[in-house]
Design a protein around this motif. Structure first.
Motif, PDB file in Angstrom:
ATOM      1  N   MET A  59      16.957   9.741  13.459  1.00 33.31           N
ATOM      2  CA  MET A  59      16.294   8.443  13.619  1.00 33.31           C
ATOM      3  C   MET A  59      15.498   8.113  12.360  1.00 33.31           C
ATOM      4  SD  MET A  59      17.371   7.349  16.479  1.00 33.31           S
ATOM      5  CE  MET A  59      16.440   5.839  16.656  1.00 33.31           C
ATOM      6  N   LYS A  60      14.839   9.144  11.833  1.00 31.11           N
ATOM      7  CA  LYS A  60      14.038   8.953  10.637  1.00 31.11           C
ATOM      8  C   LYS A  60      14.926   8.558   9.456  1.00 31.11           C
ATOM      9  CE  LYS A  60      10.586  11.591   8.175  1.00 31.11           C
ATOM     10  NZ  LYS A  60      10.105  12.979   8.039  1.00 31.11           N
ATOM     11  N   ALA A  61      16.050   9.290   9.318  1.00 28.84           N
ATOM     12  CA  ALA A  61      16.967   9.010   8.217  1.00 28.84           C
ATOM     13  C   ALA A  61      17.516   7.591   8.312  1.00 28.84           C
ATOM     14  CB  ALA A  61      18.112  10.031   8.237  1.00 28.84           C
ATOM     15  N   SER A  62      17.666   7.108   9.563  1.00 23.49           N
ATOM     16  CA  SER A  62      18.239   5.764   9.756  1.00 23.49           C
ATOM     17  C   SER A  62      17.152   4.697   9.818  1.00 23.49           C
ATOM     18  CB  SER A  62      19.066   5.722  11.037  1.00 23.49           C
ATOM     19  OG  SER A  62      18.195   5.763  12.157  1.00 23.49           O
ATOM     20  N   LYS A  63      15.927   5.089   9.533  1.00 20.88           N
ATOM     21  CA  LYS A  63      14.766   4.183   9.633  1.00 20.88           C
ATOM     22  C   LYS A  63      14.660   3.564  11.022  1.00 20.88           C
ATOM     23  CE  LYS A  63      14.326   3.166   4.742  1.00 20.88           C
ATOM     24  NZ  LYS A  63      15.502   3.921   4.220  1.00 20.88           N
ATOM     25  N   GLY A  64      14.970   4.395  12.011  1.00 17.21           N
ATOM     26  CA  GLY A  64      14.810   3.952  13.401  1.00 17.21           C
ATOM     27  C   GLY A  64      15.936   3.067  13.885  1.00 17.21           C
ATOM     28  N   GLN A  65      17.006   2.932  13.072  1.00 18.09           N
ATOM     29  CA  GLN A  65      18.033   1.965  13.458  1.00 18.09           C
ATOM     30  C   GLN A  65      19.261   2.573  14.110  1.00 18.09           C
ATOM     31  OE1 GLN A  65      18.631  -0.323   9.871  1.00 18.09           O
ATOM     32  NE2 GLN A  65      16.926  -1.682  10.407  1.00 18.09           N
TER      33      GLN A  65
END
Ligand SMILES: [Zn+2]
Length: 492
Positions: A470-476
């Motif tokens: 989630m962090k790597a995807s900026k929550g997306q």
């Protein structure tokens, strides 16, 4: 607290206040209680009048059936026993705004008796405040003391209000603190609003309250001499007036004086009560049965019809919300503060996939933000429908809980409802399997130790990986898909 004196806490604690309340509530009928004139508020003075409500000789009253129905409805909601036969009586006194020279009220045979209202006590339970009686009566006109060029020399009379139907609700002297009086009034208003028989608008005089208060040494059983505080126009002012008056009475007694039985007026600007008239000048009303009206008979069939039409009342609704949606007592109270809000919440919760999630979001995400923004729930930028929509999106895994929080923050910042914010800010969610797998692979490659732990049986580490993705995807990243793909890869 309004303080009259430098009385110490110890001295104040020696005395117990005894409070009883008389509340007048205007019934929401279209026409007056004994004639066909309109009850509309704010019409030009003396336009809604006729020979009956002007008290002209020979005019005869005809009782408004709707007013009876409303009064019975309120009495039932307040747990009163309805007297099948009640009697209208003339209450005689002279006053410029009372053209007949008497008010038609009820005296020794009121419409209803022996009711109660439950208020919270300080031990987390409830305290029952008795209702002595509930009776019907007509309102008087209104004296206008100012607002005219010659108000210095004259008082004007507006008789539009003359004959407007009222119920008077008299409590037992069961309250022992100004806070209890405040609670009683709050509950009373809430119940009356639920029944729909009045708008309880205090500014327009649809709800008026007089308070009787006395103090007695805590060791004494006999009530002290009481004073009456009249015409206070907000619940907050009533509490303040009582606080002041209780201290004033204790001070008088402590300094060797005696309380005079009298009527007092509260000045909210000064926080003080002032003597208006003593009991010696009080009226002897010379009540007698109203000869122009038959006894009022409310038979079993009529009572049943009214009882069957009563809505679910706030108390019952609160208990049901706690049981059905798992909300706290406090939140149940907030959600049932008005019937409209309670209905909105319920229809939203029922329409959502998971009603408990709606209740939960209201509690955790909505209430806190309302409080932080100093908003009442009626002013919430996010409607109950909006909460339900966000609950469904979270339920389906379309938005993560972090996104939900961010969207709520935005809704409060821009004062827009959730659906509008969602439409504009709809997170560009990554639901592309290839892209997600790539991120997951990277996270797995970067954390070999955690992979080992997971494969050794420590399944809770999965949460760590979800967080990293989630962090790597900026929550997306789509959380539901991340979960699924991640499990597959880790179990491999
Ligand atoms: Zn009239």
């Amino acid at each position: 607290m309004a303080t009259t004196s430098a009385l110490s806490r110890e001295v104040l604690a020696k005395y117990e206040p005894v409070i009883g309340l008389e509340v007048h509530v205007q019934l929401l009928t279209a026409t007056k209680i004994f004639c066909g004139c309109s009850t509309r508020f704010g019409d030009p003075p003396n336009t809604n009048v006729c020979p009956v409500c002007l008290g002209l000789p020979g005019a005869l009253p005809v009782l408004n059936a709707k007013a009876v129905e409303f009064a019975v409805r309120a009495a039932m909601a307040l747990h009163c026993c309805i007297n099948e036969t009640s009697i209208f009586a003339r209450k005689n006194y002279f006053y410029p705004d009372l053209p007949k020279g008497y008010q038609i009220s009820q005296y020794d045979k009121p419409l209803a008796e022996h009711g109660y209202i439950e208020i919270p006590d300080d031990k987390g339970g409830v305290k029952r405040i008795g209702i002595t009686r509930l009776h019907m009566e007509e309102d008087a006109g209104k004296s206008l003391h100012d607002g005219f060029p010659d108000s210095k020399d004259f008082t004007y009379i507006d008789l539009n209000r003359s004959g407007v139907p009222l119920i008077e609700i008299v409590s037992e002297p069961d309250m022992r603190a100004p806070d209890e009086a405040y609670e009683y009034l709050t509950r009373l208003k809430e119940i009356i609003l639920y029944t729909g028989v009045s708008d309880c608008n205090m500014e327009e005089g649809s709800l008026r309250c007089d308070a009787n208060v006395s103090v007695r040494p805590r060791v004494q059983e006999k009530f002290g001499t009481k004073t009456e505080i009249k015409n206070v126009n907000s619940f907050r002012f009533i509490r303040e007036a009582l606080e002041y008056e209780i201290e004033r009475q204790i001070e008088v007694i402590e300094s060797g004086g005696k309380i005079t039985q009298e009527t007092r007026l509260y000045n909210p600007n000064e926080g003080k009560t002032y003597s208006m008239r003593s009991k010696e000048e009080a009226h002897d009303y010379r009540y007698f049965p109203e000869p122009d009206l038959l006894p009022l008979v409310v038979d079993a069939e009529f009572q049943k019809r009214v009882r069957d039409s009563l809505p679910e009342l706030p108390e019952a609704k609160r208990n049901r919300f706690v049981a059905e949606y798992g909300v706290t007592e406090y939140d149940a109270q907030v959600l049932t503060a008005s019937q409209n809000l309670a209905d909105q919440f319920e229809s939203a919760a029922r329409a959502a996939r998971n009603p408990k999630r709606v209740a939960n979001l209201v509690q955790t995400e909505l209430m806190g933000r309302l409080k932080a923004n100093g908003l009442a729930i009626e002013q919430s930028p996010i409607s109950m429908k909006g909460v339900a929509m966000s609950a469904d999106l979270a339920e389906a895994g379309t938005i993560s809980s972090k996104m939900l929080k961010d969207l709520y923050d935005l809704a409060f910042e821009r004062r827009e409802d959730f659906p509008a914010i969602y439409e504009k800010e709809k997170p560009q969610q990554i639901s592309d399997t290839g892209a997600l797998e790539k991120m997951i692979d990277e996270v797995i490659a970067a954390n070999p130790k955690q992979v080992e732990q997971y494969r050794a049986g420590k399944k809770t580490v999965a949460g760590f990986f979800v967080g990293q993705v989630m962090k790597a995807s900026k929550g997306q990243a789509n959380p539901a898909m991340v979960n699924e793909l991640l499990t597959k890869k880790l179990e491999r």
